[in-house]
Design an enzyme around this catalytic site. Structure first.
Site, PDB file in Angstrom:
ATOM      1  N   HIS A 119     -57.058 -62.844   9.036  1.00  0.00           N
ATOM      2  CA  HIS A 119     -56.142 -63.790   8.403  1.00  0.00           C
ATOM      3  C   HIS A 119     -54.704 -63.337   8.569  1.00  0.00           C
ATOM      4  O   HIS A 119     -54.397 -62.162   8.446  1.00  0.00           O
ATOM      5  CB  HIS A 119     -56.473 -63.923   6.910  1.00  0.00           C
ATOM      6  N   TYR A 145     -53.609 -68.292  -3.890  1.00  0.00           N
ATOM      7  CA  TYR A 145     -53.355 -67.833  -5.259  1.00  0.00           C
ATOM      8  C   TYR A 145     -52.569 -68.927  -5.988  1.00  0.00           C
ATOM      9  O   TYR A 145     -51.485 -69.306  -5.539  1.00  0.00           O
ATOM     10  CB  TYR A 145     -52.526 -66.548  -5.248  1.00  0.00           C
ATOM     11  N   LYS A 177     -56.853 -54.739  -3.778  1.00  0.00           N
ATOM     12  CA  LYS A 177     -56.662 -53.342  -3.353  1.00  0.00           C
ATOM     13  C   LYS A 177     -57.836 -52.407  -3.638  1.00  0.00           C
ATOM     14  O   LYS A 177     -57.870 -51.289  -3.101  1.00  0.00           O
ATOM     15  CB  LYS A 177     -55.416 -52.756  -4.067  1.00  0.00           C
TER      16      LYS A 177
HETATM   17  C1  PHB Z   1     -62.155 -62.341  -2.559  1.00  0.00           C
HETATM   18  O1  PHB Z   1     -62.225 -62.908  -1.464  1.00  0.00           O
HETATM   19  O2  PHB Z   1     -63.171 -62.078  -3.227  1.00  0.00           O
HETATM   20  C2  PHB Z   1     -60.820 -61.965  -3.083  1.00  0.00           C
HETATM   21  C3  PHB Z   1     -59.688 -62.274  -2.347  1.00  0.00           C
HETATM   22  C4  PHB Z   1     -58.447 -61.908  -2.837  1.00  0.00           C
HETATM   23  C5  PHB Z   1     -58.343 -61.257  -4.051  1.00  0.00           C
HETATM   24  C6  PHB Z   1     -59.475 -60.947  -4.788  1.00  0.00           C
HETATM   25  C7  PHB Z   1     -60.732 -61.309  -4.297  1.00  0.00           C
HETATM   26  O3  PHB Z   1     -57.132 -60.909  -4.522  1.00  0.00           O
END
Ligand code: PHB
Ligand code: APR
Length: 403
Positions: free
Chosen positions: A84, A213, A309
């Site tokens: 990505h 997000y 992280k």
């Molecule tokens: C996930 O794909 O499970 C995932 C992605 C980003 C995050 C936390 C979990 O910040």
């Protein structure tokens, strides 16, 4: 291979590094040590199926990807994982993109589930003749201050004493290793958050191309993905809420509401394969060493998942630890061992700050403070409008080379 000698009632064994926990930290450490010709035994409380099925996060930094390649465990990740080049931030019903390569000199992230990493590490370790023991019980750490610490445990109906040169405590936040260190030797840092994440795995094509997000009045939501046919989504919820209060219909309705934007886009639903609520916390213990016991990964520190992280930090810890142990066997020098905790903690604290910052910017806090909300929105607008602010998020997210 670990030497083994029966001694009447119990059994006595020796290995160079005894590792507690077969998560990403413990497994990666056993691989890195093997590369240096150092033997280890990994002790895992759960059975293999459980460890391989445990759904966790799934964002790998470039450094983690590189290390998996170096030990020869990257093949399936490159085939099935998804590279990505950015993430999306949504607020005020508007999407904004953070372009990682443009902001970080070409760096990217890999989406590949933690349990897939764990599967690959276990398979490769066992194929190479490594000693990974599942379903061990009653693990105890003794004589950690001596030159020959001992791991006692029960396995296959036998009590075993495993004498080691070093012990690596890679047994996660609820493990026994940290507890073996006298309280007076440790400083603990905590932060609890007044929310948790409800996570689902759904058998449906992802509705967004990138990890998204979202900040809304109703709380945070996150869209992520595992494959062209598997989506992973999260909702901010009360950490004490019961998953029984969240039938699938309610989860999808809430996701639709929080993820909505003012342009032509919609969320596609599918069967929910897995769901659960996880509390969020930040935690660090210092130092990450006592005598011949070294802590790594979640045994020493926890971050909320907002910065993605956790697994990357666990892997970064054991990369430093493996080099320090190898240096000791090569030269007898204690320097690397003495520096392990401080070196690892520099990266840990950077990730602590980043994870706390992302969490604070994106969640609604219980007190519903309008001043706080304006600060969050201002920070979000600044982050997407200023190349300097966006670059700061991006370089932390893809993983800092220097900390
Ligand atoms: C996930 O794909 O499970 C995932 C992605 C980003 C995050 C936390 C979990 O910040
Ligand atoms: N004896 C043996 N094994 C134990 C014990 C014990 N007493 N206690 C815990 N374990 C095992 C757990 O069953 C688990 O498999 O230790 C392992 C620890 O693995 P993780 O929790 O995955 O921790 P770590 O390897 O540090 O990886 C950190 O995991 O929790 C996520 O978000 C976190 O992504 C991060 C990563």
């Amino acid at each position: 291979m670990a030497a083994f000698a029966a001694d009447g009632n119990g059994s006595d064994m020796h290995t160079q590094v005894g590792i507690v926990g077969a998560g990403p930290a413990g497994l990666m450490l056993s691989h890195l040590l093997a590369r240096h010709g150092i033997d280890s035994v990994v002790l895992e409380a759960r059975d293999r199926d459980y460890v391989e099925a445990r759904v966790r996060a799934g964002v790998l930094e470039q450094g983690t990807v590189d290390l998996l390649d170096e030990i020869g465990s990257g093949e399936r990740m490159h085939r099935e994982g998804l590279v990505h080049e950015g993430i999306e931030l949504r607020f005020d019903r508007t999407p904004h993109r953070i372009d990682f390569p443009a902001l970080t000199g070409g760096r990217t992230i890999m989406l590949y589930g933690q349990q897939e990493v764990v599967k690959d590490l276990i398979a490769a370790r066992l194929a190479a003749g490594g000693d990974v023991r599942f379903e061990v019980s009653d693990v105890r750490l003794d004589k950690i201050d001596s030159a020959e610490p001992v791991l006692s445990f029960r396995h296959d109906g036998r009590d075993i004493d495993l004498r080691c040169d070093f012990i690596a405590g890679c047994d996660g936040f609820h493990g026994v290793s940290r507890e073996a260190i006298p309280r007076s030797e440790l400083t603990e840092y905590h932060r609890e958050y007044p929310f948790g994440w409800l996570g689902i795995l759904a058998a449906v094509a992802p509705s967004a191309d990138e990890v998204t997000y979202t900040y809304t009045d109703r709380g945070f939501a996150l869209m992520s993905l595992r494959s062209p046919t598997l989506s992973r989504l999260y909702l901010q919820v009360d950490p004490n809420d019961d998953i029984a209060n969240w039938p699938d219909r309610r989860i999808w309705d809430e996701l639709h509401t929080r993820l909505a934007i003012d342009s032509d886009w919609s969320l596609t639903e599918g069967p929910i394969l897995e769901k659960g609520i996880t509390a969020m916390r930040s935690f660090v213990v210092e130092p990450m060493r006592c005598g011949r016991l070294f802590l790594a990964g979640d045994a020493a520190h926890i971050v909320p998942p907002t910065g993605a992280k956790g697994m990357n930090l666990a892997i970064a810890d054991v990369a430093v630890l493996a080099d320090a142990i190898a240096h000791w066997y090569d030269s007898g020098s204690e320097t690397g061992l003495d520096e392990y905790s401080a070196t690892a903690l520099r990266r840990v604290w950077r990730a602590q700050h980043f994870s706390w910052w992302m969490t604070s910017m994106l969640h609604r806090f219980g007190d519903d403070d309008p001043y706080q909300r304006q600060l969050q929105l201002s920070q979000l607008r600044y982050t997407v409008a200023s190349p300097a602010a966006a670059a700061s998020l991006a370089e932390n997210y893809v993983g800092l080379l220097k900390v």
